[in-house]
Design a protein around this motif. Structure first.
Motif, mmCIF file in Angstrom:
data_model
loop_
_atom_site.group_PDB
_atom_site.id
_atom_site.type_symbol
_atom_site.label_atom_id
_atom_site.label_comp_id
_atom_site.label_asym_id
_atom_site.label_seq_id
_atom_site.Cartn_x
_atom_site.Cartn_y
_atom_site.Cartn_z
ATOM 1 N N ILE A 672 0.815 -1.233 0.143
ATOM 2 C CA ILE A 672 -0.035 -0.009 0.094
ATOM 3 C C ILE A 672 0.915 1.283 0.045
ATOM 4 C CG2 ILE A 672 -1.756 1.353 1.153
ATOM 5 C CD1 ILE A 672 -2.729 -1.367 2.520
ATOM 6 N N LEU A 673 0.673 2.147 -0.876
ATOM 7 C CA LEU A 673 1.591 3.462 -1.140
ATOM 8 C C LEU A 673 0.995 4.383 -0.070
ATOM 9 C CD1 LEU A 673 1.811 3.492 -4.723
ATOM 10 C CD2 LEU A 673 3.218 2.432 -3.124
ATOM 11 N N GLY A 674 1.703 5.378 -0.002
ATOM 12 C CA GLY A 674 1.393 6.385 1.049
ATOM 13 C C GLY A 674 0.001 7.270 0.526
ATOM 14 N N ASN A 675 -0.510 7.192 -0.669
ATOM 15 C CA ASN A 675 -1.624 7.639 -1.151
ATOM 16 C C ASN A 675 -2.790 6.853 -1.021
ATOM 17 O OD1 ASN A 675 -1.070 6.122 -3.253
ATOM 18 N ND2 ASN A 675 -0.715 7.749 -4.799
ATOM 19 N N GLY A 676 -2.494 5.764 -0.410
ATOM 20 C CA GLY A 676 -3.677 4.743 -0.318
ATOM 21 C C GLY A 676 -3.897 3.705 -1.452
ATOM 22 N N GLN A 677 -2.986 3.817 -2.549
ATOM 23 C CA GLN A 677 -3.302 3.234 -3.538
ATOM 24 C C GLN A 677 -2.385 1.560 -3.326
ATOM 25 O OE1 GLN A 677 -1.962 5.323 -7.321
ATOM 26 N NE2 GLN A 677 -3.648 6.500 -7.212
ATOM 27 N N VAL A 678 -2.791 0.592 -4.138
ATOM 28 C CA VAL A 678 -2.147 -0.569 -4.050
ATOM 29 C C VAL A 678 -1.166 -0.693 -5.246
ATOM 30 C CG1 VAL A 678 -2.503 -3.100 -3.940
ATOM 31 C CG2 VAL A 678 -4.035 -1.712 -2.963
ATOM 32 N N ALA A 679 -0.017 -1.054 -5.183
ATOM 33 C CA ALA A 679 1.144 -1.280 -5.940
ATOM 34 C C ALA A 679 1.486 -2.749 -5.921
ATOM 35 C CB ALA A 679 2.347 -0.541 -5.588
ATOM 36 N N LEU A 680 1.530 -3.596 -6.789
ATOM 37 C CA LEU A 680 1.980 -4.924 -7.146
ATOM 38 C C LEU A 680 3.518 -4.967 -6.883
ATOM 39 C CD1 LEU A 680 -0.241 -6.197 -9.975
ATOM 40 C CD2 LEU A 680 -0.501 -6.373 -7.469
ATOM 41 N N ILE A 681 4.215 -5.930 -6.538
ATOM 42 C CA ILE A 681 5.468 -6.398 -6.342
ATOM 43 C C ILE A 681 5.823 -7.188 -7.366
ATOM 44 C CG2 ILE A 681 7.375 -6.783 -4.600
ATOM 45 C CD1 ILE A 681 5.564 -6.452 -2.496
ATOM 46 N N LEU A 682 6.992 -6.965 -8.207
ATOM 47 C CA LEU A 682 7.302 -7.628 -9.236
ATOM 48 C C LEU A 682 8.124 -8.935 -8.857
ATOM 49 C CD1 LEU A 682 8.074 -5.070 -12.034
ATOM 50 C CD2 LEU A 682 6.128 -6.579 -11.703
ATOM 51 N N ASP A 683 8.062 -9.872 -9.358
ATOM 52 C CA ASP A 683 8.948 -11.211 -8.613
ATOM 53 C C ASP A 683 10.151 -11.158 -9.856
ATOM 54 O OD1 ASP A 683 10.183 -13.528 -8.591
ATOM 55 O OD2 ASP A 683 8.381 -14.724 -7.735
ATOM 56 N N VAL A 684 11.288 -10.584 -9.585
ATOM 57 C CA VAL A 684 12.294 -10.672 -10.536
ATOM 58 C C VAL A 684 12.764 -11.954 -11.073
ATOM 59 C CG1 VAL A 684 14.836 -9.577 -10.771
ATOM 60 C CG2 VAL A 684 13.208 -8.369 -9.507
ATOM 61 N N SER A 685 12.607 -12.812 -10.184
ATOM 62 C CA SER A 685 13.336 -14.121 -10.699
ATOM 63 C C SER A 685 12.409 -14.644 -11.990
ATOM 64 C CB SER A 685 13.496 -15.007 -9.535
ATOM 65 O OG SER A 685 11.994 -15.438 -9.019
ATOM 66 N N GLU A 686 11.058 -14.587 -11.831
ATOM 67 C CA GLU A 686 10.054 -15.139 -12.812
ATOM 68 C C GLU A 686 10.188 -14.157 -13.977
ATOM 69 O OE1 GLU A 686 8.206 -17.376 -12.715
ATOM 70 O OE2 GLU A 686 8.541 -18.478 -10.973
ATOM 71 N N LEU A 687 10.397 -12.873 -13.921
ATOM 72 C CA LEU A 687 10.860 -12.089 -15.202
ATOM 73 C C LEU A 687 11.997 -12.243 -15.941
ATOM 74 C CD1 LEU A 687 9.978 -8.534 -13.612
ATOM 75 C CD2 LEU A 687 8.426 -9.906 -14.921
ATOM 76 N N VAL A 688 13.109 -12.636 -14.952
ATOM 77 C CA VAL A 688 14.320 -13.082 -15.929
ATOM 78 C C VAL A 688 14.167 -14.454 -16.349
ATOM 79 C CG1 VAL A 688 16.502 -13.689 -15.238
ATOM 80 C CG2 VAL A 688 15.618 -11.792 -14.080
ATOM 81 N N GLN A 689 13.504 -15.539 -15.520
ATOM 82 C CA GLN A 689 13.301 -16.778 -16.330
ATOM 83 C C GLN A 689 12.463 -16.686 -17.511
ATOM 84 O OE1 GLN A 689 11.404 -19.493 -13.584
ATOM 85 N NE2 GLN A 689 11.515 -21.260 -15.243
ATOM 86 N N HIS A 690 11.422 -15.858 -17.764
ATOM 87 C CA HIS A 690 10.563 -15.494 -18.913
ATOM 88 C C HIS A 690 11.477 -14.818 -20.012
ATOM 89 C CE1 HIS A 690 7.489 -14.163 -21.340
ATOM 90 N NE2 HIS A 690 7.966 -13.045 -21.646
ATOM 91 N N VAL A 691 12.200 -13.756 -19.843
ATOM 92 C CA VAL A 691 13.234 -13.462 -20.639
ATOM 93 C C VAL A 691 14.013 -14.465 -21.350
ATOM 94 C CG1 VAL A 691 14.690 -11.762 -21.488
ATOM 95 C CG2 VAL A 691 13.127 -11.142 -19.939
ATOM 96 N N THR A 692 14.817 -15.357 -20.269
ATOM 97 C CA THR A 692 15.631 -16.393 -20.763
ATOM 98 C C THR A 692 15.094 -17.361 -21.510
ATOM 99 O OG1 THR A 692 16.737 -16.148 -18.679
ATOM 100 C CG2 THR A 692 17.170 -18.233 -19.760
ATOM 101 N N LEU A 693 13.784 -17.911 -21.378
ATOM 102 C CA LEU A 693 12.950 -18.978 -22.374
ATOM 103 C C LEU A 693 12.482 -17.901 -23.504
ATOM 104 C CD1 LEU A 693 10.766 -20.612 -19.494
ATOM 105 C CD2 LEU A 693 12.940 -21.354 -20.562
#
Length: 717
Positions: A672-693
């Motif tokens: 939750i950000l300071g303005n009350g909005q919700v922000a998603l946390i990225l899973d870097v290992s999954e992003l890297v695996q996607h790019v590798t494949l």
């Protein structure tokens, strides 16, 4: 039964049993070490004494038999050989099962195991060497051990420590345990200290006791009743017939004041009185200066209280209370971020200074609270010496374990979840990695193999390494098995790390035969899933003939992390700051041509992942004047994440996603950000695996043939 006291006994017994296992596994060093052998004896002796306080007869009787054998061991009557180590380890496991059964009714210790162990212990007691003549027994032992058991009258003085109650001990429990040894004829409370107190402290003990006891016992057995308080208290025990001589021998050990109090109490309990005019001559004036110190020991409050105050360095706290505190700190971090946002929007200098001060305080509170959740990874490592010993015997191999970095700290909740994956890794290293004795001799290696466990901090993360000096991983064999199972194509061009990562595929195994330990392809995929659940990464390095190293990178905590805020389209995302290497501006040619997926980063080819395309985000409708690339690293691979804006660092309180979103591999949680909005946390290992494949498929031989066929078809048209 007092649940709180019983839980304290269970905790203490677990620690003592763990200590016993460590000593037994280091039998080579313990063999000639009197101190270690005495410590080994004390583990069973203390558990027996504590169990007696709670009337746990099953534990008392069994540990008494184990204690008898350990007593022969420390006296030199028997030797600590491999066979005795195995018996003692089995006894240790049986006591552990009895202790576990107290908190889990489903655990039922086997009566057959008990009978077998008692028979094994009896063999050692039969094989002991003939008893040493009494003239050769050390004086201290002869004074304590009266082996002739007759129905004897005893006089006892219990000068309990003032801190007895603070240590959680119950006075009545000692008398209950004593009554099991015989019959308590009379108890005489000595309340002179209580009568003279001016500032009563309800947590302090003011009572001492004189006791007359009848029983078929020994001095050593009666001293065992008070094993837990002997260090800080004054406990005197003697047969009534020898009490006068015994008491006169104590004149050089205790002050005159205490001596007179004991003498008067024992006279009332049946001791022959001493002529009053002889008392002054009996008591040595040399020890008069000890009066203050000794009176403090048995009743004077203030000095002991001051000295003991600095020793209470640990405080037991329920895990739920600590989790609740960490959740509140998380909410405080979010509120602090909201305050920072309001201060920056308001523009008032005083408000901004206040906001900065609050941020610093919140950061300190956050660091302090999270440190309370930290524990040493040695809690997990200490289980493996026994595992290595047992598995090595099962495999018929000679394997040693070396542990370093056990003092490295990690979140307690993560340590508890590390046990199973590390168990799979260590067993695999012993079964697949370490060669047989014959193979090692043929290869010119030492006959014994070694498994190494190491932990250390690196770049805000914790690294745990499991390595061995075995045969190493054969890449050709792994690749051939993967092709056979259809995991990769026969013409696939895989890097070394990509080949090693295949061992984590479900059901993958190169073992030629199935054993009790491995061969079914179950284990390493569990390791990968467990580490991924902890937001960690697994890397493998290996050299044929030299050995294998498996590295696990873990975040320090699962509750609050340092994040880096980015924006893509109209959405805000968080990237773990530990994965961020640098940020650069996206070149104009790559900005204009969205089909280009690679960037020349100072001579290094950096694959790009455009976040808006990957997540299929709707366009914001506004032209982005400057696109940015966040260079990320995971598993020794780099990826450039293309985003619209960089918003800076942000303390991120991780909020788990619901079960509905568990299939979203690229998202590791939310905040939750300071303005009350919700922000998603990225899973870097999954992003890297996607790019590798993606790149593996893009540059594969089959993809190139398909591209050429399309070109030829267009030319034909």
């Amino acid at each position: 039964m007092d649940d709180e006291g019983l839980q304290a006994f269970i905790d203490e017994a677990n620690e003592l049993l763990q200590q016993m296992e460590h000593i037994l596994l280091d039998a080579e060093n313990a063999q000639g070490n009197t101190e270690l052998l005495n410590a080994l004896f004390r583990t069973m002796h203390t558990i027996k004494g504590s169990a007696g306080l709670f009337a746990l007869d099953g534990i008392v009787k069994f540990t008494h038999e184990v204690e008898n054998v350990l007593d022969l061991l420390r006296n030199g009557s028997i030797q600590l050989d491999e066979a005795l180590v195995s018996v003692m380890l089995r006894c240790r496991d049986y006591v552990q099962s009895m202790v576990d059964a107290m908190s889990n009714e489903k655990i039922i210790p086997s009566d057959d195991d008990r009978a077998t162990l008692l028979a094994d212990l009896q063999l050692y007691q039969v094989k002991k060497t003939p008893a040493t003549p009494m003239t050769q027994v050390p004086e201290l032992e002869a004074a304590l051990v009266l082996q002739v058991k007759t129905n004897t009258s005893w006089l006892i003085y219990l000068g309990f420590s003032p801190d007895l109650l603070r240590h959680g001990l119950d006075l009545a429990s000692f008398f209950r345990f004593l009554a099991r040894q015989g019959r308590i004829e009379r108890v005489l409370p000595l309340i002179d200290t209580l009568l003279n107190v001016s500032d009563f402290d309800p947590e302090q003990n003011y009572l001492q006791f004189a006791v007359r006891f009848e029983g078929d016992s020994t001095t050593a057995a009666l001293h065992d009743v008070f094993e837990f308080v002997r260090e800080d208290s004054l406990i005197l025990i003697t047969p009534l017939a020898e009490a006068r001589d015994f008491l006169q021998q104590q004149t050089e050990q205790i002050s005159r004041e205490i001596w007179e109090k004991i003498n008067a109490a024992w006279v009332e309990l049946g001791l022959a009185p001493l002529e009053s005019e002889k008392i002054a001559a009996v008591v040595s004036p040399v020890v008069a200066h000890l009066a203050l110190e000794t009176s403090t020991l048995v009743g004077g409050a203030k000095k002991v209280k001051t000295e003991k105050a600095g020793e209470a360095t640990f405080l037991r706290v329920e895990a739920e209370k600590l989790d609740s505190l960490i959740n509140l700190v998380g909410e405080l971090v979010i509120s602090g971020a909201a305050g920072n946002l309001l201060a920056s929007q308001n523009g008032a200098m005083a408000l901004q200074e206040w906001s900065l001060s609050m941020s610093n305080l919140i950061e300190q509170i956050r660091a302090g609270v999270l440190s309370m959740r930290m524990a040493q990874v040695g809690e997990v490592f200490q289980r493996f010496p026994r595992v290595v010993r047992d598995v090595a015997k099962e495999l018929g191999k000679d394997i040693h374990l070396e542990v370093t970095g056990a003092e490295t700290e990690l979140d307690k909740s993560m340590i508890e979840k590390l046990s199973d994956p590390l168990m799979h890794i260590v067993r695999n290293a012993m079964d697949h990695g370490i060669e047989s004795k014959e193979a090692r001799i043929k290869a010119g290696k030492p006959i014994h193999g070694t498994v190494y466990l190491n932990a250390y901090h690196e770049s805000g993360s914790v690294m745990i390494e499991v390595s061995d000096d075995g045969a190493g991983l054969r890449r050709d064999k792994i690749l051939a098995k993967a092709v056979e199972r259809g995991l990769v194509s026969a013409d696939a061009q895989l890097s070394e790390q990509e080949i090693y990562s295949l061992i984590f595929e479900p059901g993958f195994s190169t073992a030629e035969q199935i054993t009790n330990l491995s061969g079914r392809g179950v284990g390493m995929d569990v390791v990968k899933k467990s580490i991924d659940a902890l937001r960690g990464h697994v890397m493998v390095d290996s050299d044929v003939g030299i050995g294998t190293v498996l590295r696990i990178r873990l975040p320090l905590t699962l509750a609050i992390i340092d994040g880096f805020l980015v924006r893509s389209s109209n959405a805000t995302y968080v990237v773990p700051l530990e994965s961020v290497i640098e940020c650069i501006e996206l070149p104009d040619e790559l900005k204009m041509d969205g089909s280009l997926d690679h960037l020349n980063l100072r001579g290094e080819l950096l694959p790009l992942l455009r976040l808006s395309n990957f997540l299929d985000l709707e366009s914001s409708g506004q032209e982005v004047s400057r696109a940015n690339v966040v260079v990320l690293r995971a598993n020794e691979r780099k990826v450039g994440l293309v985003v619209d804006a960089l918003l800076g660092e942000f303390q991120t309180v991780i909020k788990p996603l619901g079960t509905l979103f568990q299939h979203l591999k690229a998202i590791g949680g939310s905040t939750i950000l300071g303005n009350g909005q919700v922000a998603l946390i990225l899973d870097v290992s999954e992003l890297v695996q996607h790019v590798t494949l993606r790149d593996a498929e893009l540059f594969s031989f089959n993809h190139e043939l398909a591209t050429r066929s399309v070109v030829h078809s267009h030319l034909a048209i």
